[in-house]
Design a protein around this motif. Structure first.
Motif, short mmCIF file in Angstrom:
data_model
loop_
_atom_site.label_atom_id
_atom_site.label_comp_id
_atom_site.label_asym_id
_atom_site.label_seq_id
_atom_site.Cartn_x
_atom_site.Cartn_y
_atom_site.Cartn_z
N UNK A 114 1.06 -1.14 0.08
CA UNK A 114 -0.01 -0.05 0.03
C UNK A 114 0.95 1.07 0.18
N UNK A 115 0.65 1.98 -0.92
CA UNK A 115 1.41 3.24 -1.03
C UNK A 115 0.61 4.51 -0.48
N UNK A 116 1.14 5.33 0.46
CA UNK A 116 0.48 6.35 1.25
C UNK A 116 1.25 7.67 0.78
N UNK A 117 0.41 8.56 0.01
CA UNK A 117 0.94 9.88 -0.10
C UNK A 117 0.52 10.92 0.73
N UNK A 118 1.61 11.65 1.37
CA UNK A 118 1.15 12.68 2.28
C UNK A 118 0.94 14.00 1.94
N UNK A 119 0.42 14.87 2.62
CA UNK A 119 0.12 16.22 2.17
C UNK A 119 1.51 17.20 1.95
N UNK A 120 2.67 16.54 2.65
CA UNK A 120 3.70 17.49 2.14
C UNK A 120 4.71 16.90 1.20
N UNK A 121 3.81 16.12 0.42
CA UNK A 121 4.77 15.72 -1.03
C UNK A 121 5.47 14.31 -1.00
N UNK A 122 5.72 13.75 0.34
CA UNK A 122 6.48 12.64 0.45
C UNK A 122 5.64 11.44 0.56
N UNK A 123 6.06 10.16 0.56
CA UNK A 123 5.25 8.96 0.41
C UNK A 123 5.93 7.93 1.24
N UNK A 124 5.05 6.99 1.38
CA UNK A 124 5.28 5.80 2.35
C UNK A 124 4.71 4.57 1.61
N UNK A 125 5.84 3.51 2.07
CA UNK A 125 5.26 2.19 1.29
C UNK A 125 5.13 1.21 2.50
N UNK A 126 4.15 0.29 2.49
CA UNK A 126 4.09 -0.88 3.34
C UNK A 126 3.22 -1.90 3.01
N UNK A 127 3.50 -3.06 3.67
CA UNK A 127 2.92 -4.37 3.48
C UNK A 127 1.45 -4.20 3.96
N UNK A 128 1.09 -3.20 4.83
CA UNK A 128 -0.22 -3.25 5.59
C UNK A 128 -0.58 -1.74 5.84
#
Ligand SMILES: Cc1cc2nc3c(=O)[nH]c(=O)nc-3n(C[C@H](O)[C@H](O)[C@H](O)COP(=O)(O)OP(=O)(O)OC[C@H]3O[C@@H](n4cnc5c(N)ncnc54)[C@H](O)[C@@H]3O)c2cc1C
Length: 399
Positions: free
Chosen positions: A152-166
């Motif tokens: 699952x890829x999460x984009x944050x409001x500050x333009x960065x993103x995070x990726x995780x299996x859950x």
């Protein structure tokens, strides 16, 4: 974090449920990122008791104890209640529970929301020493989500993103993540507002939780350690507006009357707050590699004081599913793991939410016949020991 920049779990929302989830999973050895929009709520033990308190059931307390946060909470303040009395404004019959009937010292504990959250955040600050790893993104707000087969890829409001299996969405009753995941909700507006305040009473609260059902909504008095009570007074919206506008003396007079003067006159009150009451049940708990937990999955009427207790039961269940998955080398975001969590938690939460709505509707009726049946039901439940035990077990999270 893996070499591909992938975490095990992203938790969005660090309210009590999200913070407890992150802490529980770090302690299981997972690599967790916790994203919360607002900074940690300020806490000072010298301040007055927080306006928001919750009644915690024994199983919720057991979980907090395992997570190492219960002792610090009791070292500050938490009030055990050993009895509960429930009655109806329009009919005779009363239901009384006592912890000693089960050979226990307490039916539950009244704890301030802010203290709970503070204790969890304190524990999170040292969580990485206990097994896994934790990264905090505060303030951090989720702007978008993409669920793929592998993560699952999460984009944050500050333009960065995070990726995780859950991805775990613990972002509360109005959950923006639930919307981004396109998960529908079944909603019911109770047309009520819950007024909360801390009040002084002429007589001792006797470490008892008092609840009187009256047409328009239930009134609860929860004991506080300083001798006052915290009230949750659910009223039809227009009546709540009227009661909120009363001056303190008139408010105390009406409140004493609404509790049948069981604790004598009301001698003082703090500032009153009000919360609109709406049931929200998510139609699914899982979408791809994302799941809902706590109020994001189920917001319920506060009449039974179970909303957070149900959320902490979600945390307990999810921890168990992920612990087993890890032991077997299974991906924490695998469909079989998430479906099992959904199956086990959605049935209990839906049953609880619908039961509270049924109780609310039944106790809201002013029909003499319905009131008579209510009085009878309370009297029977009080006298039939096995039925009473089932009700106590349900409230304590032992069913
Ligand atoms: C009057 C009243 C009395 C109650 N009494 C009881 C009781 O006695 N016992 C009980 O068990 N329950 C009780 N409840 C229910 C209980 O308060 C809730 O179930 C509980 O607080 C829900 O916790 P949560 O962590 O799921 O959600 P929340 O506390 O709403 O936390 C959600 C968090 O997510 C964050 N967030 C939201 N959106 C984003 C985003 N996009 N990005 C990042 N972060 C985000 C928010 O800032 C917040 O910190 C009561 C409720 C009411 C209204």
């Amino acid at each position: 974090m893996s070499r591909r920049g992938e975490h095990d779990v992203i938790v969005v929302g660090a309210g009590v449920v999200g913070a407890a989830t992150a802490l529980a999973l770090v302690r299981e050895g997972f690599d967790v990122v916790l994203v919360e929009a607002r900074p940690a709520p300020p806490w000072n033990a010298a301040d007055d008791v927080d306006a928001r308190v919750v009644a915690l059931a024994p199983d919720a307390v057991a979980l907090l104890d395992e997570l190492g946060v219960w002792k610090p909470i009791t070292q500050v303040r938490a009030c055990a209640y050993s009895r509960m009395r429930v009655w109806d404004a329009l009919a005779p019959g009363e239901l009384a529970f006592a912890a000693e009937d089960r050979g226990e010292s307490a039916l539950g504990w009244i704890v301030e929301n802010r203290l709970l959250q503070h204790a969890l955040w304190q524990a999170l600050a040292n969580a990485s020493e206990t097994g896994g790893s934790l990264q905090l993104r505060v303030p951090g707000e989720v702007a978008g989500i993409e669920n793929s087969e592998n993560n699952a890829v999460v984009s944050l409001a500050d333009g960065s993103s995070l990726r995780a299996r859950l991805l775990v969405a613990a972002d509360g009753a109005t959950s923006p993540i639930r919307g981004l995941l396109d998960i529908g909700v079944r909603e019911h507006d109770y047309g009520q507002r819950a007024i909360v305040a801390h009040v002084g009473t002429e007589r001792s609260h006797e470490s008892t939780a008092w609840q009187r059902f009256q047409p328009g909504g239930p009134l609860a008095f929860l004991p506080l350690g300083d001798g006052r009570c915290s009230i949750v007074w659910s009223l039809q919206a227009d009546e709540a507006e009227r009661v909120l506008a009363l001056d303190d003396a008139a408010f105390c007079a009406e409140l004493g009357c609404a509790l049948d003067f069981r604790l004598g006159n009301i001698t003082s009150t703090t500032r009153r707050l009000a919360f609109p009451l709406r049931m929200r049940l998510a139609e699914r708990y899982v979408a791809g590699r994302s799941l809902l937990i706590g109020d994001a999955a189920h917001a319920v009427h506060p009449l039974a004081g179970q909303g957070l207790n149900l959320g902490l039961r979600d945390v307990h269940n999810l921890r168990g599913q992920l612990r087993r998955a890890k032991a077997r080398g299974i991906d924490p975001g695998a469909a079989q793991v998430l479906r099992r969590y959904e199956r086990e938690r959605r049935s209990e939460n839906t049953l609880a939410a619908n039961s509270f709505t049924l109780i609310e509707r039944c106790f809201n009726s002013e029909s003499i016949a319905v009131a008579g049946l209510r009085g009878l039901a309370l009297a029977v439940a009080d006298k039939v020991t096995p039925l009473k035990r089932v009700l106590m077990d349900a409230a304590a999270g032992r069913l």
